[in-house]
Design a protein around this motif. Structure first.
Motif, PDB file in Angstrom:
ATOM      1  N   GLY A  19      -2.553  -2.366  -6.783  1.00  0.00           N
ATOM      2  CA  GLY A  19      -2.872  -0.943  -6.706  1.00  0.00           C
ATOM      3  C   GLY A  19      -4.019  -0.600  -5.772  1.00  0.00           C
ATOM      4  N   SER A  20      -4.132  -1.278  -4.645  1.00  0.00           N
ATOM      5  CA  SER A  20      -5.247  -1.019  -3.723  1.00  0.00           C
ATOM      6  C   SER A  20      -5.181   0.406  -3.169  1.00  0.00           C
ATOM      7  N   ARG A  21      -6.225   1.185  -3.459  1.00  0.00           N
ATOM      8  CA  ARG A  21      -6.346   2.556  -2.937  1.00  0.00           C
ATOM      9  C   ARG A  21      -7.833   2.897  -2.892  1.00  0.00           C
ATOM     10  N   PHE A  22      -8.328   3.228  -1.698  1.00  0.00           N
ATOM     11  CA  PHE A  22      -9.744   3.520  -1.524  1.00  0.00           C
ATOM     12  C   PHE A  22      -9.871   4.814  -0.723  1.00  0.00           C
ATOM     13  N   LEU A  23     -10.557   5.793  -1.301  1.00  0.00           N
ATOM     14  CA  LEU A  23     -10.661   7.117  -0.693  1.00  0.00           C
ATOM     15  C   LEU A  23     -12.013   7.278  -0.008  1.00  0.00           C
ATOM     16  N   VAL A  24     -11.979   7.503   1.296  1.00  0.00           N
ATOM     17  CA  VAL A  24     -13.181   7.739   2.083  1.00  0.00           C
ATOM     18  C   VAL A  24     -13.284   9.232   2.343  1.00  0.00           C
ATOM     19  N   GLY A  25     -14.463   9.812   2.057  1.00  0.00           N
ATOM     20  CA  GLY A  25     -14.629  11.251   2.228  1.00  0.00           C
ATOM     21  C   GLY A  25     -15.914  11.599   2.940  1.00  0.00           C
ATOM     22  N   ALA A  26     -15.865  12.684   3.709  1.00  0.00           N
ATOM     23  CA  ALA A  26     -17.051  13.218   4.384  1.00  0.00           C
ATOM     24  C   ALA A  26     -16.763  14.664   4.741  1.00  0.00           C
ATOM     25  N   ASP A  27     -17.619  15.593   4.289  1.00  0.00           N
ATOM     26  CA  ASP A  27     -17.363  17.013   4.487  1.00  0.00           C
ATOM     27  C   ASP A  27     -15.940  17.332   4.023  1.00  0.00           C
ATOM     28  N   ARG A  28     -15.109  17.832   4.926  1.00  0.00           N
ATOM     29  CA  ARG A  28     -13.734  18.180   4.534  1.00  0.00           C
ATOM     30  C   ARG A  28     -12.726  17.116   4.964  1.00  0.00           C
ATOM     31  N   VAL A  29     -13.215  15.945   5.384  1.00  0.00           N
ATOM     32  CA  VAL A  29     -12.331  14.871   5.826  1.00  0.00           C
ATOM     33  C   VAL A  29     -12.031  13.936   4.655  1.00  0.00           C
ATOM     34  N   ARG A  30     -10.765  13.561   4.503  1.00  0.00           N
ATOM     35  CA  ARG A  30     -10.347  12.630   3.467  1.00  0.00           C
ATOM     36  C   ARG A  30      -9.402  11.595   4.086  1.00  0.00           C
ATOM     37  N   LEU A  31      -9.781  10.309   3.964  1.00  0.00           N
ATOM     38  CA  LEU A  31      -8.971   9.218   4.496  1.00  0.00           C
ATOM     39  C   LEU A  31      -8.705   8.235   3.368  1.00  0.00           C
ATOM     40  N   LEU A  32      -7.442   7.887   3.157  1.00  0.00           N
ATOM     41  CA  LEU A  32      -7.077   6.900   2.139  1.00  0.00           C
ATOM     42  C   LEU A  32      -6.812   5.566   2.824  1.00  0.00           C
ATOM     43  N   VAL A  33      -7.532   4.532   2.391  1.00  0.00           N
ATOM     44  CA  VAL A  33      -7.301   3.184   2.905  1.00  0.00           C
ATOM     45  C   VAL A  33      -6.476   2.421   1.875  1.00  0.00           C
ATOM     46  N   ASP A  34      -5.281   2.059   2.249  1.00  0.00           N
ATOM     47  CA  ASP A  34      -4.256   1.416   1.426  1.00  0.00           C
ATOM     48  C   ASP A  34      -3.703   2.377   0.378  1.00  0.00           C
ATOM     49  N   CYS A  35      -2.452   2.158   0.051  1.00  0.00           N
ATOM     50  CA  CYS A  35      -1.737   3.050  -0.873  1.00  0.00           C
ATOM     51  C   CYS A  35      -0.743   2.201  -1.655  1.00  0.00           C
ATOM     52  N   GLY A  36      -1.300   1.327  -2.514  1.00  0.00           N
ATOM     53  CA  GLY A  36      -0.480   0.317  -3.160  1.00  0.00           C
ATOM     54  C   GLY A  36       0.005   0.689  -4.547  1.00  0.00           C
ATOM     55  N   MET A  37       1.063   0.014  -4.960  1.00  0.00           N
ATOM     56  CA  MET A  37       1.577   0.149  -6.312  1.00  0.00           C
ATOM     57  C   MET A  37       0.804  -0.767  -7.253  1.00  0.00           C
ATOM     58  N   PHE A  38       0.715  -0.331  -8.517  1.00  0.00           N
ATOM     59  CA  PHE A  38       0.198  -1.199  -9.569  1.00  0.00           C
ATOM     60  C   PHE A  38       1.342  -2.062 -10.091  1.00  0.00           C
ATOM     61  N   GLN A  39       1.041  -3.318 -10.360  1.00  0.00           N
ATOM     62  CA  GLN A  39       2.032  -4.248 -10.880  1.00  0.00           C
ATOM     63  C   GLN A  39       1.430  -5.019 -12.049  1.00  0.00           C
ATOM     64  N   GLY A  40       2.290  -5.604 -12.873  1.00  0.00           N
ATOM     65  CA  GLY A  40       1.808  -6.432 -13.970  1.00  0.00           C
ATOM     66  C   GLY A  40       1.981  -5.779 -15.315  1.00  0.00           C
ATOM     67  N   GLU A  41       0.899  -5.703 -16.099  1.00  0.00           N
ATOM     68  CA  GLU A  41       0.957  -5.172 -17.450  1.00  0.00           C
ATOM     69  C   GLU A  41       1.503  -3.742 -17.453  1.00  0.00           C
ATOM     70  N   ARG A  42       2.162  -3.395 -18.560  1.00  0.00           N
ATOM     71  CA  ARG A  42       2.758  -2.060 -18.653  1.00  0.00           C
ATOM     72  C   ARG A  42       1.716  -0.964 -18.460  1.00  0.00           C
ATOM     73  N   SER A  43       0.506  -1.179 -18.997  1.00  0.00           N
ATOM     74  CA  SER A  43      -0.536  -0.165 -18.853  1.00  0.00           C
ATOM     75  C   SER A  43      -0.870   0.084 -17.386  1.00  0.00           C
ATOM     76  N   LEU A  44      -0.782  -0.970 -16.564  1.00  0.00           N
ATOM     77  CA  LEU A  44      -1.007  -0.799 -15.136  1.00  0.00           C
ATOM     78  C   LEU A  44       0.181  -0.112 -14.464  1.00  0.00           C
TER      79      LEU A  44
END
Length: 462
Positions: A19-44
């Motif tokens: 589930g790699s997802r990292f949100l970079v923000g500055a002022d009104r700019v938003r960049l998402l680094v990686d957009c992964g699925m969660f895998q494994g346990e049902r809760s994930l």
């Protein structure tokens, strides 16, 4: 133009390796680094159904480090929620990611239909997380970026990708936001990868985000005998060797190892079946990279005149009918099929038919996430739940780490040491809690850096 405070928010891969997802923000700019699925346990896995925490129409762009599902697989869901911006990635990731996304959509649709037909879903009308139309829209957003090129991705924001040596197209990402900079290791490869060159040095950044899949473990020296010995045993007793293998890179590396072992006479020359539409498509891309002399491919592989992926009796199962016949092989053989953690795909059907037979072997050639069938097998499970019922496991089960494409703890530390200057903070992610904690402690103790294992959803200033 981005200015002022720069923030980093951890929306996945904290306390887990997916589930790699990292949100970079500055002022009104938003960049998402990686957009992964969660895998494994049902809760994930349930987290894949949770809406993105900020309006997706407010995202300027996405950068993906490589094409494994836990880094790119949630893109179609993001698109379904309304994202229509550019997705920047390396040149070869732009070739491999469509294979992964189309396969993921197909499996989502197939699982929903099967659950509806068999009635084992809790929902009266099971729906896929995303469908093929969503995947095609996501694929249409991919924007390839050459390595070492400074690419503007939003006002005042640029990204530079360099090779990570993990799989074909895998990248280390350096994101510059005004006067601030962030580094993302993605998944780091090994210097002794048999096919790819090792990762390039770490960038000098204000904040470093590093993976820790093997953060508390060291790989043993590569020794293909650990792979060969259990395979020889199974073939000698007339069994079938079932290998759940990731379609991207793991299948190619496995075929190279089998070729080496059979050429040297350390394994008998039995048929090797590859039964995964995604793996077959990826194999074509890898062969093209070898033919094209891609710089990521090791020079000694680029100059070979023979196919490095053919052990001698390579057979490709393209159709569902060919796959079904492999559930009851007539003679000893090796069967390589996806997915690598047996969470879906054709390998689940093969396990249902072949796991109950003691003469067979289930070989697990890599990391298995908690909550997956692969992890259950490694932990000694005597039954596996699949398709609403249970199947006994009587086959021999062996795990082998020699083919792992992840850097171990020593490799991660060595890579971080190549940074030209220490970051203000090093954030350790993409690992189970003991692995992340162990790596953070070593970074603090051995490098003297400020190392943190962030909380899920935590937001920090860079």
């Amino acid at each position: 133009m981005a200015s002022g405070h720069v923030s980093l928010q951890f929306l996945g891969a904290t306390g887990t390796v997916t589930g790699s997802r990292f949100l970079v923000g500055a002022d009104r700019v938003r960049l998402l680094v990686d957009c992964g699925m969660f895998q494994g346990e049902r809760s994930l896995r349930r987290r894949n159904w949770v809406p993105f925490p900020v309006p997706v129409t407010g995202l300027d762009a996405v950068v993906v480090t490589h094409s494994h599902l836990d880094h790119v697989g949630w893109l179609p869901r993001l698109v379904r929620q309304g994202f229509a911006g550019p997705v920047y990635c390396s040149t070869w990731t732009a070739q491999v990611a469509p294979i992964v996304l189309r396969d993921a959509a197909h499996l989502q649709e197939e699982d929903a239909r099967y659950a509806s037909r068999r009635g084992y879903s809790r929902h009266p009308d099971p729906q896929p997380l995303f469908d093929s139309a969503d995947a095609e829209k996501a694929i249409g957003l991919l924007r390839p970026v050459p390595y070492h090129h400074e690419q503007a991705v939003a006002p005042g924001v640029a990204v530079c990708l360099t090779p990570a040596g993990h799989i074909l197209g895998s990248s280390i990402a350096r994101v510059t936001v005004g006067a601030r900079s962030l580094g993302f290791s993605g998944d780091l490869g090994r210097d002794d990868h048999p096919l790819l060159t090792g990762p390039e040095p770490a960038p000098g950044v204000d904040a470093m985000v590093v993976e820790s899949t093997y953060g508390n473990r060291l790989h043993p020296p590569r020794d293909l005998e650990r792979l060969a010995a259990p395979i020889r045993r199974a073939l000698a007793r007339g069994g079938v060797v079932v290998i759940p293998a990731f379609a991207i890179d793991r299948t190619e590396v496995l075929l190279m190892a089998l070729r080496e072992l059979m050429t040297a006479g350390r394994l008998p020359p039995v048929p090797v079946f590859v039964d995964s539409p995604m793996a077959l498509a990826a194999l074509q891309v890898y062969r093209q990279a070898v033919r094209d002399g891609a710089p990521e491919i090791r020079p000694e592989i680029r100059t070979r005149s023979t196919d490095p992926f053919d052990p001698g009796e390579l057979r490709l199962a393209s159709t569902a009918e060919e796959s079904a016949r492999l559930n009851e092989p007539r003679s000893p053989c090796i069967l390589v099929s996806a997915s690598g953690m047996a969470t879906g795909g054709r390998v689940v059907h093969h396990l249902a038919h072949l796991a109950p037979e003691p003469r067979n072997l289930i070989l697990l050639p890599g990391f298995q996430v908690a909550g997956t069938r692969g992890r259950a097998l490694l932990d000694g499970a005597r039954t596996l739940k699949m398709y609403g019922g249970y199947v006994p496991v009587r086959a021999e089960v062996v795990g082998v780490d020699d083919l792992s494409a992840h850097a171990d703890a020593g490799g991660l530390l060595a890579w971080l040491k190549t940074a030209p200057a220490p970051p203000r903070t090093c954030y350790v992610v993409h690992g189970e809690p003991p692995a992340s904690a162990a790596l953070a402690e070593r970074i603090d103790r051995e490098l003297g850096w400020c190392a943190v294992t962030p909380r899920d959803g935590e937001r920090v200033l860079v």
